[in-house]
Design an enzyme around this catalytic site. Structure first.
Site, PDB file in Angstrom:
ATOM      1  N   ASN A 193       8.392  -3.581 -13.930  1.00 22.30           N
ATOM      2  CA  ASN A 193       7.501  -4.732 -14.080  1.00 22.30           C
ATOM      3  C   ASN A 193       8.084  -5.796 -15.000  1.00 22.30           C
ATOM      4  O   ASN A 193       7.847  -6.990 -14.799  1.00 22.30           O
ATOM      5  CB  ASN A 193       6.122  -4.295 -14.582  1.00 22.30           C
ATOM      6  N   HIS A 204       4.404   6.230 -13.998  1.00 21.24           N
ATOM      7  CA  HIS A 204       4.001   4.960 -13.392  1.00 21.24           C
ATOM      8  C   HIS A 204       4.423   4.899 -11.937  1.00 21.24           C
ATOM      9  O   HIS A 204       5.617   4.937 -11.631  1.00 21.24           O
ATOM     10  CB  HIS A 204       4.621   3.799 -14.202  1.00 21.24           C
ATOM     11  N   SER A 240       0.354   0.315 -16.173  1.00 22.24           N
ATOM     12  CA  SER A 240       1.477  -0.535 -15.770  1.00 22.24           C
ATOM     13  C   SER A 240       2.099  -1.222 -16.959  1.00 22.24           C
ATOM     14  O   SER A 240       3.244  -1.640 -16.907  1.00 22.24           O
ATOM     15  CB  SER A 240       1.005  -1.653 -14.847  1.00 22.24           C
ATOM     16  N   GLU A 273       8.272   5.767 -12.725  1.00 19.27           N
ATOM     17  CA  GLU A 273       8.875   5.635 -14.048  1.00 19.27           C
ATOM     18  C   GLU A 273       8.219   6.680 -14.952  1.00 19.27           C
ATOM     19  O   GLU A 273       6.989   6.790 -14.977  1.00 19.27           O
ATOM     20  CB  GLU A 273       8.634   4.224 -14.608  1.00 19.27           C
TER      21      GLU A 273
HETATM   22  N1  CAA Z   1      -0.172   4.035   2.663  1.00 26.62           N
HETATM   23  C1  CAA Z   1       0.719   4.793   3.333  1.00 26.62           C
HETATM   24  N2  CAA Z   1       1.723   4.283   4.047  1.00 26.62           N
HETATM   25  C2  CAA Z   1       1.807   2.949   4.129  1.00 26.62           C
HETATM   26  C3  CAA Z   1       0.907   2.090   3.454  1.00 26.62           C
HETATM   27  C4  CAA Z   1      -0.129   2.695   2.698  1.00 26.62           C
HETATM   28  N3  CAA Z   1      -1.003   1.970   2.010  1.00 26.62           N
HETATM   29  N4  CAA Z   1       1.277   0.813   3.693  1.00 26.62           N
HETATM   30  C5  CAA Z   1       2.351   0.869   4.482  1.00 26.62           C
HETATM   31  N5  CAA Z   1       2.681   2.145   4.737  1.00 26.62           N
HETATM   32  C6  CAA Z   1       3.839   2.643   5.484  1.00 26.62           C
HETATM   33  C7  CAA Z   1       3.661   2.446   6.940  1.00 26.62           C
HETATM   34  O1  CAA Z   1       3.087   3.581   7.526  1.00 26.62           O
HETATM   35  C8  CAA Z   1       5.081   2.228   7.426  1.00 26.62           C
HETATM   36  O2  CAA Z   1       5.788   3.430   7.579  1.00 26.62           O
HETATM   37  P1  CAA Z   1       6.920   3.584   8.718  1.00 26.62           P
HETATM   38  O3  CAA Z   1       7.908   2.479   8.487  1.00 26.62           O
HETATM   39  O4  CAA Z   1       7.491   4.956   8.447  1.00 26.62           O
HETATM   40  O5  CAA Z   1       6.198   3.460  10.001  1.00 26.62           O
HETATM   41  C9  CAA Z   1       5.745   1.534   6.259  1.00 26.62           C
HETATM   42  O6  CAA Z   1       4.971   1.861   5.108  1.00 26.62           O
HETATM   43  C10 CAA Z   1       5.818   0.066   6.480  1.00 26.62           C
HETATM   44  O7  CAA Z   1       4.494  -0.380   6.695  1.00 26.62           O
HETATM   45  P2  CAA Z   1       4.085  -1.556   7.650  1.00 26.62           P
HETATM   46  O8  CAA Z   1       5.034  -1.655   8.829  1.00 26.62           O
HETATM   47  O9  CAA Z   1       2.635  -1.485   7.932  1.00 26.62           O
HETATM   48  O10 CAA Z   1       4.196  -2.799   6.746  1.00 26.62           O
HETATM   49  P3  CAA Z   1       5.455  -3.482   6.199  1.00 26.62           P
HETATM   50  O11 CAA Z   1       6.698  -3.116   6.899  1.00 26.62           O
HETATM   51  O12 CAA Z   1       5.051  -4.905   6.108  1.00 26.62           O
HETATM   52  O13 CAA Z   1       5.551  -2.860   4.739  1.00 26.62           O
HETATM   53  C11 CAA Z   1       5.036  -2.581   2.481  1.00 26.62           C
HETATM   54  C12 CAA Z   1       4.534  -3.007   3.825  1.00 26.62           C
HETATM   55  C13 CAA Z   1       5.252  -1.060   2.476  1.00 26.62           C
HETATM   56  C14 CAA Z   1       3.967  -2.921   1.458  1.00 26.62           C
HETATM   57  C15 CAA Z   1       6.421  -3.294   2.203  1.00 26.62           C
HETATM   58  O14 CAA Z   1       6.293  -4.655   2.462  1.00 26.62           O
HETATM   59  C16 CAA Z   1       6.887  -3.123   0.777  1.00 26.62           C
HETATM   60  O15 CAA Z   1       7.415  -2.088   0.405  1.00 26.62           O
HETATM   61  N6  CAA Z   1       6.707  -4.195  -0.053  1.00 26.62           N
HETATM   62  C17 CAA Z   1       7.108  -4.197  -1.461  1.00 26.62           C
HETATM   63  C18 CAA Z   1       5.965  -3.661  -2.261  1.00 26.62           C
HETATM   64  C19 CAA Z   1       6.291  -3.612  -3.739  1.00 26.62           C
HETATM   65  O16 CAA Z   1       7.162  -4.299  -4.240  1.00 26.62           O
HETATM   66  N7  CAA Z   1       5.538  -2.765  -4.465  1.00 26.62           N
HETATM   67  C20 CAA Z   1       5.665  -2.692  -5.890  1.00 26.62           C
HETATM   68  C21 CAA Z   1       4.708  -3.653  -6.497  1.00 26.62           C
HETATM   69  S1  CAA Z   1       4.725  -3.594  -8.252  1.00 26.62           S
HETATM   70  C22 CAA Z   1       3.745  -2.300  -8.605  1.00 26.62           C
HETATM   71  O17 CAA Z   1       3.124  -1.683  -7.813  1.00 26.62           O
HETATM   72  C23 CAA Z   1       3.730  -1.910 -10.032  1.00 26.62           C
HETATM   73  C24 CAA Z   1       2.604  -2.390 -10.801  1.00 26.62           C
HETATM   74  O18 CAA Z   1       2.386  -1.818 -11.841  1.00 26.62           O
HETATM   75  C25 CAA Z   1       1.832  -3.570 -10.437  1.00 26.62           C
END
Ligand code: CAA
Length: 457
Positions: free
Chosen positions: A192, A142, A121, A154
């Site tokens: 990030n 990434h 990351s 990325e």
């Molecule tokens: N695996 C597979 N699918 C998943 C999942 C997982 N772990 N978690 C959620 N999903 C899917 C669900 O099946 C659902 O799909 P549908 O809409 O097609 O039914 C969808 O994603 C939404 O899930 P939920 O309804 O359970 O939950 P939600 O609507 O609250 O969404 C979330 C959860 C997907 C995490 C959403 O809130 C989101 O996208 N949040 C932003 C996350 C983000 O910013 N990530 C980047 C972080 S930074 C990073 O990762 C980089 C780093 O280097 C640190």
């Protein structure tokens, strides 16, 4: 020419590695998933089984397809089982020495032209790549959390990376159903670097006593339309990796705006690592409160408030002398901010906030505009990236929309608010904070002076 990839290895089957393994196997590649010992292999396999099991339970994957996906994955504690794979994606913990040792060892296992991608990351991809005698075949790939959901990868090119490596990874990303944004090797890459400055803006609001965690998260979700607020997202990513990435960013920029904040460091020191340990910024042991999500037509909102003045283009007005700002979406108010003094009589502001809450609206009462404090620095950082040529306005927007599921990227947000308004608000913010990072970057000033409505794209 891009290399044909048939078999893929994934090393490290933690949260990210298991997600990547699933994504790669879903795209019909044969996968070798490697962990350090049988116990870790069992945990990694369990992670993939749980995730694909949920997809079956939600009716998104047939049992036969799930079985086929699991059948394409070989789980093993032996690196030597990677012999003959065309691409290895490493997703082991963020320890430079461990990654360098792995990359050097892969030289002894893989064909000399096999490609190695690191999912780091924030560590220097160049430094990791330099551990290989064939560093031209090493690049960053990434993914974002959760890897099966977020549509971005990325692709990070170092000084040493061959064009063929980048092309091949672009092709793999497309087959995985992901959009690739290419960038060079700077700490935090595109996403990030922007996201973590936004996290720090959130920590500052809390540490300065201007807004609580839930208020900041409400402003981000209801006000800005983000899928989750910064504190919830840090808990999801995990506070240890969050702190680590923050440290790495700070090490490179030496800008105090990037320094890991005390709140985060103390929670990590206390072992509260976020959702996976049941406690981070929030406690996940009991039922979680449902945040308000009501909406109301603007006329109804104004009718509910005493002596409301006319609403300006940014949604700002006064009610009985109390400054209020509303955000509207599809013609309805979806979020309101009420300016509540830190000192002095807050009775008027409390009354206005209560009247708005009475309509079921998400309301944040604070001495500053929480959505502005959260986003202005972020917009300026994004414009700085564009001005420097590190990323285009399109890439920046795609990165934030697809990496973090945001409804709009920062350049799009700046365009919709208007450059003149953004510059004026940044100037105000800078007067309050004195932070050089809040001085509007020249590109924003020039766009405002030229009366432009969009970034050059
Ligand atoms: N695996 C597979 N699918 C998943 C999942 C997982 N772990 N978690 C959620 N999903 C899917 C669900 O099946 C659902 O799909 P549908 O809409 O097609 O039914 C969808 O994603 C939404 O899930 P939920 O309804 O359970 O939950 P939600 O609507 O609250 O969404 C979330 C959860 C997907 C995490 C959403 O809130 C989101 O996208 N949040 C932003 C996350 C983000 O910013 N990530 C980047 C972080 S930074 C990073 O990762 C980089 C780093 O280097 C640190």
């Amino acid at each position: 020419m891009a290399r044909e990839i048939k078999r893929v290895g994934v090393v490290g089957l933690g949260m990210m590695g298991a997600g990547i393994t699933e994504v790669v196997a879903r795209a019909d590649y044969d996968v070798v998933g490697v962990e350090i010992d049988e116990g870790a292999v069992a945990v990694g396999r369990g992670n993939v089984e749980t995730s694909t099991g949920k997809a079956v339970a939600r009716g998104k994957l047939s049992e036969a397809d799930r079985d086929a996906i699991m059948g394409r994955i070989t789980f093993t504690p032996r690196r030597s089982d990677l012999r003959g794979v065309d691409l290895v994606i490493e997703a082991i913990p963020e320890r430079l020495a461990w990654k360098q040792e792995l990359i050097a060892d892969l030289d002894t296992i893989l064909d000399a032209d096999a490609i190695i991608a690191t999912n780091t990351s924030s560590l220097s991809v160049t430094t990791i790549a330099a551990a290989s005698e064939h560093s031209e075949r090493v690049a960053g790939l990434h993914f974002f959390n959760p890897a099966p959901v977020q549509k971005l990868v990325e692709v990070i090119r170092t000084e040493l990376t061959a064009d063929e490596t980048v092309e091949t990874l672009g092709g793999v990303a497309a087959r995985l159903g992901k959009t690739a944004v290419s960038c060079s090797d700077r700490a935090g890459f595109v996403t990030n670097a922007l996201l973590f400055a936004l996290f720090n803006a959130a920590f500052d609001l809390a540490e300065q006593g201007l807004a609580g965690y839930r208020d900041v998260d409400l402003a981000a979700t209801a006000g800005l339309g983000f899928p989750m607020g910064p504190f919830t997202l840090c808990d999801l990513v995990g506070l240890e990796p969050t702190e680590f990435i923050a440290h790495t960013l700070f090490d490179e920029t030496r800008d105090t705006m990037d320094a890991p904040r005390g709140t985060l460091r103390r929670l990590v020191a206390a072992g509260r690592y976020g959702r996976k340990t049941g406690q981070g910024f929030y406690d996940y042991s009991g039922d979680q409160p449902t945040p308000p999500s009501g909406t109301a037509p603007l006329t109804e909102v104004l009718d509910a408030l005493p002596n409301a003045t006319a609403v300006d283009a940014s949604g700002a007005f006064e009610a009985d002398g109390v400054p209020v700002r509303v955000i509207q979406r599809n013609g309805d108010v979806v979020y309101a901010e009420v300016t509540q003094p830190l000192a002095g009589d807050s009775a008027g502001a409390d009354e206005v906030a209560e009247a708005l809450r009475g309509l079921g609206l998400p309301v944040v009462a604070a001495p500053v505009s929480v959505i502005d404090d959260l986003t202005l620095g972020y917009l300026n950082d994004a414009a700085t990236m564009v001005q420097s040529g590190y990323a285009t306005a399109n890439d920046v927007d795609v990165a934030m929309r697809l990496g973090c599921a945001m409804p709009a990227g920062p350049c799009e947000i700046a365009e919709s608010r208007g450059f003149e308004a953004v510059v004026a608000k940044l100037d105000d913010l800078h007067r309050r904070t004195g932070q050089p990072r809040h001085v509007p970057v020249l590109l924003l000033r020039d766009l405002a002076a030229a009366g432009a409505t969009a970034f050059p794209r």
